[in-house]
Design a protein around this motif. Structure first.
Motif, PDB file in Angstrom:
ATOM      1  N   ALA A   7       0.851  -1.181   0.000  1.00 26.83           N
ATOM      2  CA  ALA A   7       0.000   0.000   0.000  1.00 26.83           C
ATOM      3  C   ALA A   7       0.886   1.229   0.000  1.00 26.83           C
ATOM      4  CB  ALA A   7      -0.918   0.002   1.221  1.00 26.83           C
ATOM      5  N   LEU A   8       0.296   2.380  -0.360  1.00 28.56           N
ATOM      6  CA  LEU A   8       1.068   3.618  -0.396  1.00 28.56           C
ATOM      7  C   LEU A   8       1.142   4.185   1.013  1.00 28.56           C
ATOM      8  CD1 LEU A   8       2.647   5.590  -1.995  1.00 28.56           C
ATOM      9  CD2 LEU A   8       0.527   6.639  -2.810  1.00 28.56           C
ATOM     10  N   SER A   9       2.001   3.584   1.814  1.00 28.91           N
ATOM     11  CA  SER A   9       2.174   3.988   3.207  1.00 28.91           C
ATOM     12  C   SER A   9       3.661   3.984   3.521  1.00 28.91           C
ATOM     13  CB  SER A   9       1.427   3.021   4.143  1.00 28.91           C
ATOM     14  OG  SER A   9       1.909   1.699   3.970  1.00 28.91           O
ATOM     15  N   SER A  10       4.025   4.644   4.614  1.00 30.89           N
ATOM     16  CA  SER A  10       5.432   4.693   5.003  1.00 30.89           C
ATOM     17  C   SER A  10       5.743   3.533   5.933  1.00 30.89           C
ATOM     18  CB  SER A  10       5.760   6.019   5.699  1.00 30.89           C
ATOM     19  OG  SER A  10       5.218   6.050   7.002  1.00 30.89           O
ATOM     20  N   LEU A  11       7.001   3.107   5.927  1.00 25.89           N
ATOM     21  CA  LEU A  11       7.431   2.031   6.816  1.00 25.89           C
ATOM     22  C   LEU A  11       7.230   2.436   8.269  1.00 25.89           C
ATOM     23  CD1 LEU A  11       8.808  -0.689   7.352  1.00 25.89           C
ATOM     24  CD2 LEU A  11      11.015   0.466   7.097  1.00 25.89           C
ATOM     25  N   TYR A  12       7.476   3.703   8.594  1.00 21.02           N
ATOM     26  CA  TYR A  12       7.308   4.173   9.972  1.00 21.02           C
ATOM     27  C   TYR A  12       5.873   3.941  10.447  1.00 21.02           C
ATOM     28  CZ  TYR A  12       7.773   7.240  14.066  1.00 21.02           C
ATOM     29  OH  TYR A  12       7.819   7.719  15.339  1.00 21.02           O
ATOM     30  N   ASP A  13       4.901   4.334   9.620  1.00 13.85           N
ATOM     31  CA  ASP A  13       3.498   4.169   9.997  1.00 13.85           C
ATOM     32  C   ASP A  13       3.118   2.691  10.089  1.00 13.85           C
ATOM     33  OD1 ASP A  13       3.222   6.899  10.064  1.00 13.85           O
ATOM     34  OD2 ASP A  13       2.430   7.055   8.027  1.00 13.85           O
ATOM     35  N   ASP A  14       3.626   1.873   9.165  1.00 11.40           N
ATOM     36  CA  ASP A  14       3.314   0.439   9.204  1.00 11.40           C
ATOM     37  C   ASP A  14       3.861  -0.208  10.471  1.00 11.40           C
ATOM     38  OD1 ASP A  14       1.996   0.532   6.776  1.00 11.40           O
ATOM     39  OD2 ASP A  14       3.771  -0.003   5.610  1.00 11.40           O
ATOM     40  N   LEU A  15       5.069   0.180  10.873  1.00  5.83           N
ATOM     41  CA  LEU A  15       5.660  -0.374  12.093  1.00  5.83           C
ATOM     42  C   LEU A  15       4.892   0.085  13.320  1.00  5.83           C
ATOM     43  CD1 LEU A  15       9.458   0.095  11.295  1.00  5.83           C
ATOM     44  CD2 LEU A  15       8.194  -2.071  11.339  1.00  5.83           C
ATOM     45  N   ALA A  16       4.496   1.363  13.347  1.00  7.77           N
ATOM     46  CA  ALA A  16       3.733   1.872  14.484  1.00  7.77           C
ATOM     47  C   ALA A  16       2.389   1.162  14.594  1.00  7.77           C
ATOM     48  CB  ALA A  16       3.531   3.385  14.338  1.00  7.77           C
ATOM     49  N   THR A  17       1.736   0.939  13.453  1.00  2.00           N
ATOM     50  CA  THR A  17       0.442   0.235  13.456  1.00  2.00           C
ATOM     51  C   THR A  17       0.605  -1.188  13.971  1.00  2.00           C
ATOM     52  OG1 THR A  17      -0.348   1.576  11.601  1.00  2.00           O
ATOM     53  CG2 THR A  17      -1.480  -0.523  12.001  1.00  2.00           C
ATOM     54  N   SER A  18       1.742  -1.818  13.631  1.00  2.00           N
ATOM     55  CA  SER A  18       2.002  -3.192  14.065  1.00  2.00           C
ATOM     56  C   SER A  18       2.621  -3.268  15.463  1.00  2.00           C
ATOM     57  CB  SER A  18       2.948  -3.880  13.068  1.00  2.00           C
ATOM     58  OG  SER A  18       2.406  -3.876  11.769  1.00  2.00           O
ATOM     59  N   ARG A  19       2.725  -2.126  16.141  1.00  2.00           N
ATOM     60  CA  ARG A  19       3.297  -2.041  17.492  1.00  2.00           C
ATOM     61  C   ARG A  19       4.725  -2.595  17.516  1.00  2.00           C
ATOM     62  NH1 ARG A  19      -1.778  -4.083  18.315  1.00  2.00           N
ATOM     63  NH2 ARG A  19      -0.986  -6.124  18.920  1.00  2.00           N
ATOM     64  N   LYS A  20       5.519  -2.198  16.520  1.00  2.00           N
ATOM     65  CA  LYS A  20       6.911  -2.644  16.413  1.00  2.00           C
ATOM     66  C   LYS A  20       7.912  -1.597  16.898  1.00  2.00           C
ATOM     67  CE  LYS A  20       6.117  -6.689  14.486  1.00  2.00           C
ATOM     68  NZ  LYS A  20       6.431  -7.950  15.178  1.00  2.00           N
ATOM     69  N   MET A  31       5.236  14.808   4.504  1.00  2.00           N
ATOM     70  CA  MET A  31       4.851  15.327   3.190  1.00  2.00           C
ATOM     71  C   MET A  31       3.369  15.682   3.158  1.00  2.00           C
ATOM     72  SD  MET A  31       7.090  12.792   0.717  1.00  2.00           S
ATOM     73  CE  MET A  31       6.601  13.583  -0.841  1.00  2.00           C
ATOM     74  N   ARG A  32       2.536  14.804   3.706  1.00  4.70           N
ATOM     75  CA  ARG A  32       1.101  15.090   3.724  1.00  4.70           C
ATOM     76  C   ARG A  32       0.794  16.309   4.589  1.00  4.70           C
ATOM     77  NH1 ARG A  32       0.606   9.000   3.765  1.00  4.70           N
ATOM     78  NH2 ARG A  32      -0.345   8.454   1.754  1.00  4.70           N
ATOM     79  N   ALA A  33       1.493  16.441   5.711  1.00  4.49           N
ATOM     80  CA  ALA A  33       1.282  17.592   6.591  1.00  4.49           C
ATOM     81  C   ALA A  33       1.663  18.899   5.897  1.00  4.49           C
ATOM     82  CB  ALA A  33       2.091  17.432   7.880  1.00  4.49           C
ATOM     83  N   ALA A  34       2.577  18.824   4.924  1.00  4.14           N
ATOM     84  CA  ALA A  34       2.989  20.004   4.171  1.00  4.14           C
ATOM     85  C   ALA A  34       2.092  20.253   2.964  1.00  4.14           C
ATOM     86  CB  ALA A  34       4.436  19.851   3.723  1.00  4.14           C
ATOM     87  N   GLY A  35       1.045  19.446   2.827  1.00  4.77           N
ATOM     88  CA  GLY A  35       0.107  19.632   1.733  1.00  4.77           C
ATOM     89  C   GLY A  35       0.461  18.917   0.452  1.00  4.77           C
ATOM     90  N   VAL A  36       1.423  18.007   0.509  1.00  3.38           N
ATOM     91  CA  VAL A  36       1.807  17.234  -0.681  1.00  3.38           C
ATOM     92  C   VAL A  36       0.880  16.027  -0.785  1.00  3.38           C
ATOM     93  CG1 VAL A  36       3.644  15.966  -1.844  1.00  3.38           C
ATOM     94  CG2 VAL A  36       4.203  17.961  -0.428  1.00  3.38           C
ATOM     95  N   GLY A  37       0.106  15.956  -1.846  1.00  4.65           N
ATOM     96  CA  GLY A  37      -0.785  14.815  -2.043  1.00  4.65           C
ATOM     97  C   GLY A  37      -0.025  13.624  -2.602  1.00  4.65           C
ATOM     98  N   LEU A  38      -0.237  12.465  -2.026  1.00  2.00           N
ATOM     99  CA  LEU A  38       0.396  11.227  -2.496  1.00  2.00           C
ATOM    100  C   LEU A  38      -0.710  10.354  -3.087  1.00  2.00           C
ATOM    101  CD1 LEU A  38       2.668  10.559   0.624  1.00  2.00           C
ATOM    102  CD2 LEU A  38       3.231  11.827  -1.458  1.00  2.00           C
ATOM    103  N   HIS A  39      -0.672  10.201  -4.408  1.00  5.53           N
ATOM    104  CA  HIS A  39      -1.800   9.566  -5.086  1.00  5.53           C
ATOM    105  C   HIS A  39      -1.526   8.123  -5.492  1.00  5.53           C
ATOM    106  CE1 HIS A  39      -5.442   9.209  -7.387  1.00  5.53           C
ATOM    107  NE2 HIS A  39      -4.777   9.033  -8.522  1.00  5.53           N
ATOM    108  N   LEU A  40      -0.384   7.876  -6.101  1.00  6.46           N
ATOM    109  CA  LEU A  40      -0.037   6.519  -6.536  1.00  6.46           C
ATOM    110  C   LEU A  40       1.466   6.389  -6.636  1.00  6.46           C
ATOM    111  CD1 LEU A  40       0.819   6.564  -9.806  1.00  6.46           C
ATOM    112  CD2 LEU A  40      -1.601   6.985 -10.063  1.00  6.46           C
ATOM    113  N   ALA A  41       1.924   5.148  -6.806  1.00  6.02           N
ATOM    114  CA  ALA A  41       3.363   4.892  -6.881  1.00  6.02           C
ATOM    115  C   ALA A  41       3.644   3.734  -7.811  1.00  6.02           C
ATOM    116  CB  ALA A  41       3.936   4.607  -5.495  1.00  6.02           C
TER     117      ALA A  41
END
Length: 247
Positions: free
Chosen positions: A91-104, A176-186
């Motif tokens: 998915a178009l997500s960051s590793l940091y967020d994925d690890l936090a979601t997985s409680r890593k 990037m999202r907080a700065a208003g940069v839209g991330l649409h696809l990769a």
């Protein structure tokens, strides 16, 4: 938290194969910490008897978990729990967020942040003229205190304000999202290779140890490239999870 084989319940009337029922409950015990890394399982005969299943059923459950990186078989030691791999959904997500979601417990060490002339490959990926200056990042990402990935990223100048403090507190995509940069696809390419000496030292791995590689170009809603990532991950601790659908 202590694991007991008696906590595993096998429903013989269920259409779910018994080996899979056993494997799933053992996997949960590992993920929850009831079976921490380094724990040893009883021998196959003893454990099968405790669970009330046949030895082939138990062996298949163990093989399933070995294949998924939760268990390892070692001569003269037996079957042992290893640090479970981080499984990252495609998915178009960051590793940091994925690890936090997985409680890593993600942690980041910024190795470098600089403005540099774009190489031909970076300029091509970001749709820029050759040698135009870009922001170049190199970070070491930890999960539960262990080095997991080396991440190199390049972004066009002026897109988002970045410094070491911000990058150590949040994921790049979050900033990037907080700065208003839209991330649409990769567009993403996954591969594998052996670790170099320098990479092995950073990742606490052996030179030549298998690494997963991921190169990703991310685009905004207008189709403009906004980020190029070149990441490497320890294959013993990490895998990509892909869901396929029919059309």
């Amino acid at each position: 938290m202590t694991f007991s084989p008696a906590s595993i319940i096998v429903d013989r009337a269920s259409p779910v194969p018994m080996y899979y029922q056993v494997a799933q409950q053992l996997e949960y015990a590992i993920e929850s910490g009831e079976l921490p890394p380094g724990s040893r399982l009883d021998g196959e005969l003893a454990l099968a008897d405790q669970l009330g299943v046949s030895r082939p059923t138990l062996r298949r459950a163990i093989e399933y978990l070995v294949d998924r990186g939760y268990l390892v078989r070692r001569r003269a030691v037996g079957t042992q729990v290893v640090h479970p791999k981080v499984r990252r959904p495609m998915a178009l997500s960051s590793l940091y967020d994925d690890l936090a979601t997985s409680r890593k417990d993600p942690r980041t060490k910024v190795l470098s942040i600089a403005t540099v002339p774009a190489t031909d490959a970076v300029a091509h990926a970001l749709g820029l003229d050759d040698r135009v200056e870009v922001v170049a990042l190199e970070r070491l990402r930890y999960a539960d205190g262990e080095p997991l990935a080396i991440m190199r990223n390049w972004l066009p100048l002026g897109l988002v304000e970045l410094d070491a403090e911000r990058l150590e507190q949040a994921g790049l995509y979050q900033l990037m999202r907080a700065a208003g940069v839209g991330l649409h696809l990769a567009s993403q390419t996954i591969g594998a290779r052996g670790a170099s000496g320098a990479e092995a030292r950073l990742l606490h791995a052996r030179k030549g140890e298998p690494l997963l590689t991921m190169e990703r170009t991310t685009y905004n809603e207008s189709g403009q490239p906004v980020e190029l990532g070149d990441h490497i991950y320890r294959a013993s601790l990490y895998s990509f999870e892909i869901v396929l659908v029919t059309r």
